[in-house]
Design a protein around this motif. Structure first.
Motif, PDB file in Angstrom:
ATOM      1  N   GLU A  85      90.989   6.205  81.219  1.00  0.00           N
ATOM      2  CA  GLU A  85      89.567   6.928  81.649  1.00  0.00           C
ATOM      3  C   GLU A  85      89.544   6.569  82.975  1.00  0.00           C
ATOM      4  O   GLU A  85      90.289   5.482  83.559  1.00  0.00           O
ATOM      5  CB  GLU A  85      88.487   6.135  80.996  1.00  0.00           C
ATOM      6  N   GLY A  86      88.935   7.230  83.770  1.00  0.00           N
ATOM      7  CA  GLY A  86      88.897   7.171  85.270  1.00  0.00           C
ATOM      8  C   GLY A  86      88.010   8.268  85.921  1.00  0.00           C
ATOM      9  O   GLY A  86      87.351   8.926  85.304  1.00  0.00           O
ATOM     10  N   GLU A  87      88.127   8.366  87.194  1.00  0.00           N
ATOM     11  CA  GLU A  87      87.642   9.535  88.074  1.00  0.00           C
ATOM     12  C   GLU A  87      88.484  10.470  88.600  1.00  0.00           C
ATOM     13  O   GLU A  87      89.353  10.156  89.142  1.00  0.00           O
ATOM     14  CB  GLU A  87      86.502   8.564  89.153  1.00  0.00           C
ATOM     15  N   MET A  88      88.197  11.730  88.331  1.00  0.00           N
ATOM     16  CA  MET A  88      88.854  12.617  89.118  1.00  0.00           C
ATOM     17  C   MET A  88      88.092  13.765  89.927  1.00  0.00           C
ATOM     18  O   MET A  88      86.960  13.802  89.745  1.00  0.00           O
ATOM     19  CB  MET A  88      89.586  13.645  87.710  1.00  0.00           C
ATOM     20  N   TYR A  89      88.796  13.850  91.105  1.00  0.00           N
ATOM     21  CA  TYR A  89      87.888  14.724  92.207  1.00  0.00           C
ATOM     22  C   TYR A  89      88.137  16.371  91.764  1.00  0.00           C
ATOM     23  O   TYR A  89      89.094  16.705  91.606  1.00  0.00           O
ATOM     24  CB  TYR A  89      88.547  14.462  93.466  1.00  0.00           C
TER      25      TYR A  89
ATOM     26  N   GLY B  84      83.077  19.666  94.456  1.00  0.00           N
ATOM     27  CA  GLY B  84      82.784  18.781  95.631  1.00  0.00           C
ATOM     28  C   GLY B  84      82.517  17.270  95.497  1.00  0.00           C
ATOM     29  O   GLY B  84      81.935  16.634  96.134  1.00  0.00           O
ATOM     30  N   GLN B  85      82.784  17.052  94.197  1.00  0.00           N
ATOM     31  CA  GLN B  85      82.534  15.514  93.613  1.00  0.00           C
ATOM     32  C   GLN B  85      83.505  15.052  92.661  1.00  0.00           C
ATOM     33  O   GLN B  85      84.433  15.575  92.055  1.00  0.00           O
ATOM     34  CB  GLN B  85      81.111  15.357  93.228  1.00  0.00           C
ATOM     35  N   TYR B  86      83.433  13.760  92.539  1.00  0.00           N
ATOM     36  CA  TYR B  86      84.255  12.881  91.446  1.00  0.00           C
ATOM     37  C   TYR B  86      83.511  13.208  90.170  1.00  0.00           C
ATOM     38  O   TYR B  86      82.326  13.331  90.039  1.00  0.00           O
ATOM     39  CB  TYR B  86      84.449  11.712  91.630  1.00  0.00           C
ATOM     40  N   VAL B  87      84.347  13.441  88.999  1.00  0.00           N
ATOM     41  CA  VAL B  87      83.887  13.437  87.629  1.00  0.00           C
ATOM     42  C   VAL B  87      84.513  12.680  86.694  1.00  0.00           C
ATOM     43  O   VAL B  87      85.768  12.231  87.000  1.00  0.00           O
ATOM     44  CB  VAL B  87      84.024  14.824  87.246  1.00  0.00           C
TER      45      VAL B  87
ATOM     46  N   THR C  16      98.766  16.036  74.595  1.00  0.00           N
ATOM     47  CA  THR C  16      97.854  15.219  75.477  1.00  0.00           C
ATOM     48  C   THR C  16      96.717  16.359  75.866  1.00  0.00           C
ATOM     49  O   THR C  16      96.720  17.516  75.899  1.00  0.00           O
ATOM     50  CB  THR C  16      98.549  15.167  76.994  1.00  0.00           C
ATOM     51  N   ARG C  17      95.433  15.710  75.779  1.00  0.00           N
ATOM     52  CA  ARG C  17      94.007  16.202  75.821  1.00  0.00           C
ATOM     53  C   ARG C  17      93.500  15.790  77.201  1.00  0.00           C
ATOM     54  O   ARG C  17      93.378  14.263  76.676  1.00  0.00           O
ATOM     55  CB  ARG C  17      93.412  16.254  74.355  1.00  0.00           C
ATOM     56  N   MET C  18      92.693  16.611  77.659  1.00  0.00           N
ATOM     57  CA  MET C  18      91.956  15.933  78.954  1.00  0.00           C
ATOM     58  C   MET C  18      90.554  16.440  78.680  1.00  0.00           C
ATOM     59  O   MET C  18      90.457  17.761  78.514  1.00  0.00           O
ATOM     60  CB  MET C  18      92.474  16.134  80.428  1.00  0.00           C
ATOM     61  N   TYR C  19      89.605  15.532  79.042  1.00  0.00           N
ATOM     62  CA  TYR C  19      88.130  15.709  78.698  1.00  0.00           C
ATOM     63  C   TYR C  19      87.481  15.560  80.126  1.00  0.00           C
ATOM     64  O   TYR C  19      87.783  14.375  80.809  1.00  0.00           O
ATOM     65  CB  TYR C  19      87.487  14.898  77.673  1.00  0.00           C
ATOM     66  N   VAL C  20      86.318  15.933  80.375  1.00  0.00           N
ATOM     67  CA  VAL C  20      85.692  15.945  81.804  1.00  0.00           C
ATOM     68  C   VAL C  20      84.062  15.934  81.238  1.00  0.00           C
ATOM     69  O   VAL C  20      83.926  16.662  80.152  1.00  0.00           O
ATOM     70  CB  VAL C  20      86.113  16.529  83.001  1.00  0.00           C
ATOM     71  N   LYS C  21      83.349  15.599  81.975  1.00  0.00           N
ATOM     72  CA  LYS C  21      81.950  15.674  81.711  1.00  0.00           C
ATOM     73  C   LYS C  21      81.431  16.892  82.620  1.00  0.00           C
ATOM     74  O   LYS C  21      81.527  16.784  83.865  1.00  0.00           O
ATOM     75  CB  LYS C  21      81.181  14.492  82.053  1.00  0.00           C
TER      76      LYS C  21
END
Length: 235
Positions: free
Chosen positions: A184-188, A193-196, A212-217
């Motif tokens: 888990e972490g922050e991705m730009y 124009g912001q971190y998610v 591998t599966r990647m999820y964002v909010k």
């Protein structure tokens, strides 16, 4: 008359003799000052060599002392050993063919492409990963380092690729029984124009396959899947 001639002859002989003596003295090589200079130069050379030899000996003694101190320190140093988590990382070594599916937004139609991933362990602790894939008509290149921090007792990954100037850093854990890793972490997000917030899960069904599966909010704060990569080990 004879006396006068004799006296004149004697005087001339004395004059000629004196001239010869003076000429001989003038033409005699002046070897004494030269020899003194040579002796002085030789003395200075010997002195300089002696000082140089002393400096070399002092330097050698200092280096020997430093080596002895270093050996003493190394005798008390315990070489770190790989943790079980490092062995899980090593399972991903090799070249992998990747089938990639991406979703740009919740419910959006999937975009499919292919790529190749090459993983190599650097020593027993670090997994170096390099990725190439077709992305919107261009070749995307990416590279990352994955490790297990034994002081913090957690996994971490640092990732950078050719589509962004901002790296992604995440930390996580591993299920040693199944080999599943969760980060888990922050991705730009350059479009927003912001971190998610980002979550990545990697599963190991067997030795030759990984998923591998990647999820964002999203904007509503709800998590959705944005990428899935199915890896097959290249033979």
């Amino acid at each position: 008359m004879k006396k006068l001639i004799g006296t004149a002859t004697l005087t001339l002989a004395l004059v000629l003799g004196a001239g010869t003596f003076v000429h001989a003295q003038e033409s005699r090589p002046t070897t004494q000052p030269t020899k003194m200079m040579e002796k002085s130069g030789e003395h200075h050379r010997k002195s300089a060599k002696a000082l140089k030899d002393q400096d070399i000996e002092k330097t050698k003694q200092a280096m020997d002392q430093q080596m002895a101190e270093m050996e003493e320190m190394m005798a008390d140093y315990e070489v770190p050993q790989p943790a079980p988590e490092h062995k899980v990382l090593a399972q991903s070594e090799g070249t992998w063919d990747a089938a990639i599916t991406m979703w740009m937004a919740p419910g959006a139609p999937p975009l499919k492409t292919t790529g190749k991933e090459t993983n190599e362990m650097m020593g027993p602790f670090w997994l170096k990963s390099e990725m190439e894939m077709d992305f919107m008509g261009q070749t995307m290149q990416g590279a990352g380092i994955i490790g297990f921090d034994t002081q913090k007792n957690e996994l971490f990954v640092v990732w950078a690729d050719s589509t962004s100037s901002v790296p992604t850093v995440m930390d996580g854990s591993v299920d040693k029984a199944t080999g599943t890793m969760t980060f888990e972490g922050e991705m730009y997000d350059p479009m927003a124009g912001q971190y998610v917030h980002m979550r990545m899960v990697e599963e190991h069904p067997d030795n030759d396959h990984r998923v591998t599966r990647m999820y964002v909010k999203g904007q509503d704060g709800e998590e959705f899947i944005t990428m899935q990569i199915e890896y097959t080990r290249r033979k």
